[in-house]
Design an enzyme around this catalytic site. Sequence first.
Site, short mmCIF file in Angstrom:
data_model
loop_
_atom_site.label_atom_id
_atom_site.label_comp_id
_atom_site.label_asym_id
_atom_site.label_seq_id
_atom_site.Cartn_x
_atom_site.Cartn_y
_atom_site.Cartn_z
N ALA A 1 1.02 -1.22 0.11
CA ALA A 1 0.01 -0.03 0.16
C ALA A 1 0.91 1.34 0.08
O ALA A 1 0.61 2.22 -0.69
CB ALA A 1 -0.68 0.01 1.27
N HIS B 1 9.28 -8.21 -3.44
CA HIS B 1 7.81 -8.60 -3.64
C HIS B 1 7.40 -8.43 -5.20
O HIS B 1 7.60 -7.25 -5.42
CB HIS B 1 6.97 -8.30 -2.53
CG HIS B 1 5.61 -8.82 -2.47
ND1 HIS B 1 5.27 -10.12 -2.93
CD2 HIS B 1 4.40 -8.28 -2.13
CE1 HIS B 1 4.35 -10.46 -2.69
NE2 HIS B 1 3.41 -9.57 -2.30
#
Length: 346
Positions: free
Chosen positions: A98, A121
Site C-alpha cells: 500500500a 515482492h
Amino acid sequence: MNFGGVMEDVVTREEFPLEKAREVLQNETIAVIGYGVQGPAQALNMRDNGFNVIVGQRKGGASYEKAKQDGFVEGKTLFDIEEAAEKGTIICYLLSDAAQIAQWPTIKKHLTAGKTLYFSHGFGITFKDRTGIIPPADVDVILVAPKGSGRTVRKHFTEGRGINSSIAVFQDATGKAQEKVKAMGIGIGSGFLFPTTFEKEVYSDLTGERGVLMGAIAGLMEAQYNLLRKNGHSPSEAFNETVEEATQSLIPLIGENGMDWMFANCSTTAQRGALDWRPKFKKAVEPVFEELYNSVKTGNEAQISIDANSKPDYREGLEKELAEIKNSEMWQTGKKVRELRPENQK
C-alpha cells in the site's frame, strides 16, 4: 541443480561469492526505502557485508528512530524518503504494498537513466495496472525475495547462515541487471538463489501466505482444537495436541529431515493413521487451493488488499480482527502454555 528430478539454475555462494558481489556493486549507493519488515534486515546485512547502504524513511516515525538506533546517521546514511531516492543508484523499494502505491510518484521522479529499482515482492509490478507502478524504460528492475520474514533474514545472517531467496529480472536496461540481482541476493545474506519471475513470485507468495504458511494452518488448527473441545477435552490437552506438539517437536524435525523421515520415525499407530488420512485431507483441500490460486492469478486478491488498505479505518478494523484471534480460548491457552515452557520459568 536437480530438485526432485527437475533441473533448476540456482546460484550458490561458491559460484557467486561475496567478493564478487562487492566488486559488482562497488560503485553503487544502495538506498533502502522503508525500514519496517524487510528493510532493517536487508540494510543491516548489506552494511555488515561492506556495501554502501543508506536508508530512506519518513522522519519522525518509529521506524526512522529505529534506523538511528541501528547506527544509521541522520544526514549521512539516514534521510527522508525523497532524499534517499535521489542519492541512491539502487533503490530498494521495501515499503508495504500500500505504501509503495502511495510513494510511487516520489520515487519515480528520481529513477533517472541507468538506476536500478529493486523489489523483494512482485506485487507492485505484476499488478501494475492496479498499482500504477510502471517504471521508466531506461532503468533496471530486479527482485530478490527472501523466503522468510525480515527477522529471520537477520537472525540467519547473524548466526552465519543464510535464508534462500528467489531472484528475477523484469527489465534489463543496462545489460547488467543479471549481475546486479545476483550480487544483491548474495549481499543481503542469501543461502542460495533460485530463478523466478515477478509474476510467479507474487502468485506463489500470495498463495503461500493465504495457504499453508498462515491462513490454512491457522484454520486447520482452529478446526481441530474446536473439535477436541466440543468432545470434552480440556483447553490444555486440545492445544498441546493441536499446536504445541506440532510447532515444538514435529515441524522442526520435518524441516530438518523431511516428511518421509517423520513418518518413518513415529509410532506404528501414528504412522498408519497419518498415511491413511493424508490423502483424505489432500483431497478435501485441493478445491480450496484451486479457488485460492485462481483468485490470486486473476488479481482479485491484489484488489482486495489494495481496497482494504486504502480505507481510512483499516488499521482500526485490523486491530479488532487480531484481537479476536488473540482473545480466543485457543490462543489464550497458547499464551499460558508458552509461559509454562521450562525456558520461560523463573
